[in-house]
Design a protein around this motif. Structure first.
Motif, PDB file in Angstrom:
ATOM      1  N   LEU A   1     -64.095 -16.344  14.880  1.00 52.61           N
ATOM      2  CA  LEU A   1     -62.627 -16.341  14.893  1.00 52.61           C
ATOM      3  C   LEU A   1     -62.057 -17.663  15.399  1.00 52.61           C
ATOM      4  O   LEU A   1     -61.062 -18.166  14.850  1.00 52.61           O
ATOM      5  N   LEU A   2     -62.673 -18.246  16.423  1.00 58.36           N
ATOM      6  CA  LEU A   2     -62.170 -19.501  16.971  1.00 58.36           C
ATOM      7  C   LEU A   2     -62.257 -20.610  15.926  1.00 58.36           C
ATOM      8  O   LEU A   2     -61.324 -21.406  15.767  1.00 58.36           O
ATOM      9  N   GLU A   3     -63.387 -20.637  15.182  1.00 63.67           N
ATOM     10  CA  GLU A   3     -63.549 -21.642  14.129  1.00 63.67           C
ATOM     11  C   GLU A   3     -62.586 -21.390  12.974  1.00 63.67           C
ATOM     12  O   GLU A   3     -62.002 -22.314  12.410  1.00 63.67           O
ATOM     13  N   TRP A   4     -62.435 -20.094  12.644  1.00 67.58           N
ATOM     14  CA  TRP A   4     -61.503 -19.719  11.563  1.00 67.58           C
ATOM     15  C   TRP A   4     -60.094 -20.188  11.887  1.00 67.58           C
ATOM     16  O   TRP A   4     -59.399 -20.765  11.036  1.00 67.58           O
ATOM     17  N   ALA A   5     -59.671 -19.968  13.114  1.00 64.47           N
ATOM     18  CA  ALA A   5     -58.326 -20.374  13.528  1.00 64.47           C
ATOM     19  C   ALA A   5     -58.163 -21.889  13.452  1.00 64.47           C
ATOM     20  O   ALA A   5     -57.127 -22.403  13.007  1.00 64.47           O
ATOM     21  N   HIS A   6     -59.233 -22.601  13.866  1.00 64.07           N
ATOM     22  CA  HIS A   6     -59.158 -24.056  13.885  1.00 64.07           C
ATOM     23  C   HIS A   6     -59.208 -24.635  12.481  1.00 64.07           C
ATOM     24  O   HIS A   6     -58.401 -25.504  12.111  1.00 64.07           O
ATOM     25  N   GLN A   7     -60.143 -24.151  11.669  1.00 63.04           N
ATOM     26  CA  GLN A   7     -60.354 -24.719  10.342  1.00 63.04           C
ATOM     27  C   GLN A   7     -59.241 -24.345   9.369  1.00 63.04           C
ATOM     28  O   GLN A   7     -58.748 -25.175   8.616  1.00 63.04           O
ATOM     29  N   GLU A   8     -58.865 -23.067   9.377  1.00 60.61           N
ATOM     30  CA  GLU A   8     -57.906 -22.576   8.390  1.00 60.61           C
ATOM     31  C   GLU A   8     -56.449 -22.822   8.780  1.00 60.61           C
ATOM     32  O   GLU A   8     -55.587 -23.004   7.923  1.00 60.61           O
ATOM     33  N   PHE A   9     -56.169 -22.815  10.093  1.00 61.04           N
ATOM     34  CA  PHE A   9     -54.765 -22.862  10.522  1.00 61.04           C
ATOM     35  C   PHE A   9     -54.462 -23.963  11.539  1.00 61.04           C
ATOM     36  O   PHE A   9     -53.324 -24.068  12.000  1.00 61.04           O
ATOM     37  N   ASN A  10     -55.479 -24.765  11.899  1.00 56.48           N
ATOM     38  CA  ASN A  10     -55.260 -25.835  12.883  1.00 56.48           C
ATOM     39  C   ASN A  10     -54.696 -25.307  14.199  1.00 56.48           C
ATOM     40  O   ASN A  10     -53.866 -25.949  14.846  1.00 56.48           O
ATOM     41  N   VAL A  11     -55.165 -24.121  14.581  1.00 55.16           N
ATOM     42  CA  VAL A  11     -54.770 -23.518  15.850  1.00 55.16           C
ATOM     43  C   VAL A  11     -55.995 -23.475  16.759  1.00 55.16           C
ATOM     44  O   VAL A  11     -57.032 -22.913  16.382  1.00 55.16           O
ATOM     45  N   ILE A  12     -55.895 -24.084  17.927  1.00 55.32           N
ATOM     46  CA  ILE A  12     -56.998 -24.100  18.891  1.00 55.32           C
ATOM     47  C   ILE A  12     -56.717 -23.051  19.964  1.00 55.32           C
ATOM     48  O   ILE A  12     -55.705 -23.124  20.656  1.00 55.32           O
ATOM     49  N   LEU A  13     -57.596 -22.046  20.074  1.00 54.21           N
ATOM     50  CA  LEU A  13     -57.444 -21.017  21.104  1.00 54.21           C
ATOM     51  C   LEU A  13     -58.055 -21.499  22.412  1.00 54.21           C
ATOM     52  O   LEU A  13     -59.116 -22.120  22.422  1.00 54.21           O
ATOM     53  N   ALA A  14     -57.385 -21.198  23.508  1.00 53.40           N
ATOM     54  CA  ALA A  14     -57.877 -21.608  24.826  1.00 53.40           C
ATOM     55  C   ALA A  14     -57.554 -20.529  25.847  1.00 53.40           C
ATOM     56  O   ALA A  14     -56.554 -19.820  25.725  1.00 53.40           O
ATOM     57  N   GLY A  15     -58.451 -20.407  26.850  1.00 52.11           N
ATOM     58  CA  GLY A  15     -58.236 -19.479  27.957  1.00 52.11           C
ATOM     59  C   GLY A  15     -57.935 -20.243  29.231  1.00 52.11           C
ATOM     60  O   GLY A  15     -57.883 -21.480  29.238  1.00 52.11           O
TER      61      GLY A  15
END
Length: 588
Positions: A379-393
Motif C-alpha cells: 500500500l505504501l508503494e502504491w500510494a507513492h507510485q500511483e498518487f505521489n502520496v508519501i505516508l508517514a507515522g
C-alpha cells in the motif's frame, strides 16, 4: 475511640471496599461478555484487589497497579477511573455514611496544648479524617466548648493564614487539603492521633482534588494519552467523534512541525491552515491542507493529517474467530484509507497551483501506521507510485520530511550549477560556484549569497562536498536496475533457506541478509521489490502473526531458477532446494 468504635471503623471500610470490588467485578464481567473473552483477560483478580486497595484517581496512578500495563491502561483505564469516581461519590458525598464515631480531641490537647486554636483545629481534623470534611460553626462551638465569638475569630484567622476554606451559612468549613502544607498538617495530626487513618485520608484528599477539577474528562484523557506515548489508538473511548479526531490529528501534526522548526538549524517556512498573511491567505483559499512547507524552489509541500480511528477500533475489536466480520472490517478500513490517499493526491498534488509534485499523508498513531505497513506491504508503494502520496507515522514523519527537504535543496542547487566538466575537480567546482554567486568566504550558499530570504541555506565548503558526494552515491544506488536488486534478494533467500531449513524467512532477516550482499534499500523500496518478485511468481509471502505481531514471511518459488539474469551456479543451488513436485527437500 474505644475498641467498639475502632471495630465499626474497620467494618465500615470493609463494607465500602466490598462495594467497590463488586462494581469493578461487574465492569470486568461486562467487558468479558462483550468481547467474548475470559474475565482474567480483562484484568486479573490480583489486579482487581490492588485497584480496590489503592483506589487510584489519576491516570498516572494506574501505572503503579500490578499487571496494569500500557495495553490494559489504554483499553480499560478510563472506565476503571470512572467506576472509582462513581464509588467515591457515594463513599464520601452520600448522606447515608452514618454518624461520626468520636470527637474526642484529648490526644491532641495532651500533645499540642488546650488553646482554642488547638480545640478548633482538632475538630476540623476529626471531621476530615472521618470522611466529613466540612463542619459548621455551630458544630464547632458544641464540640470544642469554645464560645461563638472565639470560634468565629479563630476561623477568620485560619482563613487569612490560608488554612481553611470557609463556607457560607450552613455549608460548613474545611481544611484546605489542596495546599501541600495543609495536607502535611493533616497527616501530622493523623500521626498524633495514631488511629491508622492515613490511607483513608489520602483517598479523601484525592477525591476532593478530583471533584475540584474543572474538566475531569479532559484530565483523564490527557493523563492516559501520556501513559501510552501519545497514541490515541491505544486509549479506548478517546476521540470517538471523527470531527474531534481530525482536529486533534491536525494539531498533533503542527506540534511536530513546530518542534522541528525550533530545533532545526534550518528555518523552513511552515504554514498552517490557520496562518495569517497574504501568502497564507491565497494558499489557504486554493488548497487548505493541515500544513505546508515552503521548499527551496518556492513550491509548497502539502502535509495532510488523517486519523482513521473509528474504523481501526471497530476492526481490532472483532473477535478473531469471526472470519467473515474480520474480512468485512478489513475491506472497509483499507477502502477508506485508499479513498483518503486518492483524494489527498487530487487536492494537494497540484503543480499548477505551485505545489510540489508529491505530498505527505500523516497518520498520527504509531499503532495504526504500524498496522498499515505490516498488513498491507504494497500500500505504501502504491500510494507513492500511483498518487505521489508519501505516508508517514509519528516516528518517521520528521525523517521523511528532512530527507525530502535535503534532496530538494541539493537538486535545486545542482540544477542551478549545471552539469559537465566543471565538476571534475574541487578547484573547478569552487570557481564555478563563485561565478554564479553561490560561493563566498569559504561557504556555499545553496541558492545565492545575495538572497536575504534564503541565505540561511548555507554550508561550509567541506560539508557541501560531503553532501554532494553522498547525493551522487544515492543517485548511483538508485540507478542500480530493479532486476539487479531482485537477483540479490533471490540469492539472499537461497542462502537463508539453506541455512535455516525453514520454508518462510522473516522479512527483517531477509532484508539484513540482502544488505550483507550489497543491497541497501529503505523499508518501502525493499517492499516494492518484493512486490515485483511476487507478481512475477518468483517468491511468495504470508503473515507470520503466530511468530511475531506484524511479521511477514517470504519464501522462494521453483520458478526463480529460470530467472534469465540468475548466474548458473545460483540456478543450480535453487534447483537443489526443491523436489520434483516443487516442495522444499527439508520439508519432507
Amino acid at each position: 475511640v474505644n475498641e467498639t468504635a475502632e471495630g465499626q471503623v474497620t467494618e465500615g471500610r470493609v463494607a465500602y471496599d466490598s462495594a467497590l470490588e463488586k462494581m469493578l467485578r461487574a465492569y470486568r464481567l461486562k467487558q468479558s461478555n462483550d468481547r467474548g473473552i475470559h474475565s482474567y483477560q480483562v484484568f486479573h483478580d490480583e489486579t482487581l484487589r490492588e485497584l480496590v486497595k489503592s483506589k487510584p484517581r489519576y491516570p498516572e496512578s494506574l501505572g503503579d497497579v500490578h499487571r496494569f500495563g500500557p495495553k490494559t491502561i489504554g483499553a480499560h483505564g478510563k472506565q476503571v477511573l470512572r467506576v472509582i469516581d462513581e464509588w467515591a461519590d457515594v463513599r464520601w458525598d452520600s448522606e447515608e455514611q452514618g454518624e461520626f464515631l468520636s470527637f474526642d480531641a484529648s490526644v491532641f490537647e495532651e500533645t499540642l496544648g488546650n488553646s482554642s486554636w488547638t480545640k478548633i483545629l482538632s475538630q476540623l481534623y476529626l471531621s476530615f479524617s472521618q470522611g466529613r470534611p466540612r463542619v459548621t460553626s455551630k458544630d464547632l462551638v458544641v464540640r470544642s466548648g469554645c464560645s461563638e465569638e472565639t470560634v468565629r475569630r479563630a476561623l477568620v484567622e485560619m482563613e487569612e493564614a490560608g488554612m481553611i476554606l470557609r463556607g457560607g451559612r450552613g455549608e460548613g468549613h474545611m481544611l484546605d487539603s489542596a495546599k501541600e502544607r495543609i495536607e502535611n498538617l493533616i497527616l501530622a495530626l493523623e500521626r498524633i492521633e495514631g488511629k491508622g487513618r492515613r490511607e483513608e485520608i489520602m483517598h479523601l484528599i484525592n477525591h476532593l482534588n478530583v471533584k475540584d477539577a474543572k474538566d475531569r474528562e479532559s484530565e483523564i484523557d490527557a493523563g492516559l494519552l501520556n501513559l501510552v506515548d501519545g497514541d490515541p489508538a491505544s486509549v479506548q473511548g478517546y476521540l470517538e467523534d471523527p470531527f474531534e479526531a481530525n482536529i486533534w490529528a491536525a494539531n498533533h501534526l503542527l506540534g511536530l512541525l513546530g518542534t522541528y522548526q525550533q530545533t532545526s538549524d534550518r528555518t523552513s517556512q511552515v504554514i498552517s491552515r490557520f496562518s495569517t498573511g497574504n501568502d497564507a491567505e491565497n494558499w489557504r483559499e486554493l488548497l487548505r491542507p493541515d500544513a505546508a512547507v515552503r521548499l527551496p524552489g518556492g513550491e509548497l509541500l502539502c502535509i495532510e493529517a488523517a486519523l482513521p480511528l473509528t474504523a481501526f477500533r471497530e476492526l481490532i475489536a472483532i473477535p478473531k474467530d469471526e472470519k467473515k466480520a474480520i474480512a468485512e472490517g478489513e475491506s472497509y478500513f483499507w477502502g477508506r484509507l485508499k479513498y483518503t490517499i486518492r483524494t489527498t493526491c487530487e487536492r494537494f498534488v497540484r503543480p499548477d497551483l505551485k505545489t510540489a509534485n508529491y505530498c505527505l499523508l500523516y497518520i498520527p498513531s504509531e499503532e495504526i501506521f504500524s498496522y498499515i505497513s505490516s498488513n498491507q506491504i504494497g500500500l505504501l508503494e502504491w500510494a507513492h507510485q500511483e498518487f505521489n502520496v508519501i505516508l508517514a507515522g509519528p516516528s518517521n514523519l520528521i525523517a521523511s520530511f528532512q530527507f525530502e527537504e535535503e534532496m530538494g535543496i541539493l537538486e535545486y542547487a545542482i540544477a542551478k550549477m549545471g552539469e559537465g566538466e566543471l565538476w571534475t575537480t574541487e578547484k573547478n567546482l569552487v570557481e564555478h560556484l563563485e561565478s554564479i554567486d553561490m560561493y563566498k568566504g569559504d561557504e556555499v550558499f545553496l541558492f545565492d549569497a545575495k538572497s536575504v530570504e534564503q541565505g540561511e541555506y548555507k554550508l561550509s565548503k567541506n560539508e557541501f562536498f560531503d553532501k554532494i558526494k553522498a547525493f551522487a552515491e544515492l543517485s548511483s544506488r538508485k540507478r542500480m536496475t530493479s532486476l539487479q536488486s531482485q537477483i540479490i534478494i533471490l540469492q539472499a533467500l537461497v542462502e537463508l533457506h539453506e541455512r535455516k531449513k525453514s520454508k518462510y524467512i522473516p522479512r527483517s532477516e531477509l532484508m539484513a541478509e540482502a544488505e550483507t550482499m550489497g543491497l541497501k534499500r529503505s523499508n518501502s523500496r525493499f517492499s516494492q521489490i518484493l512486490s515485483s518478485l511476487e507478481e512475477d511468481g518468483l517468491i511468495g509471502r504470508k503473515s507470520l502473526q503466530d511468530l511475531e505481531l506484524g511479521s511477514i514471511g517470504v519464501t522462494l518459488k521453483p520458478k526463480s531458477q529460470n530467472e534469465r539474469l540468475m548466474p548458473r551456479f545460483w540456478k543450480k543451488r535453487i534447483a537443489e532446494l526443491f523436489d520434483d513436485e516443487g516442495n522444499f527437500h527439508f520439508e519432507s
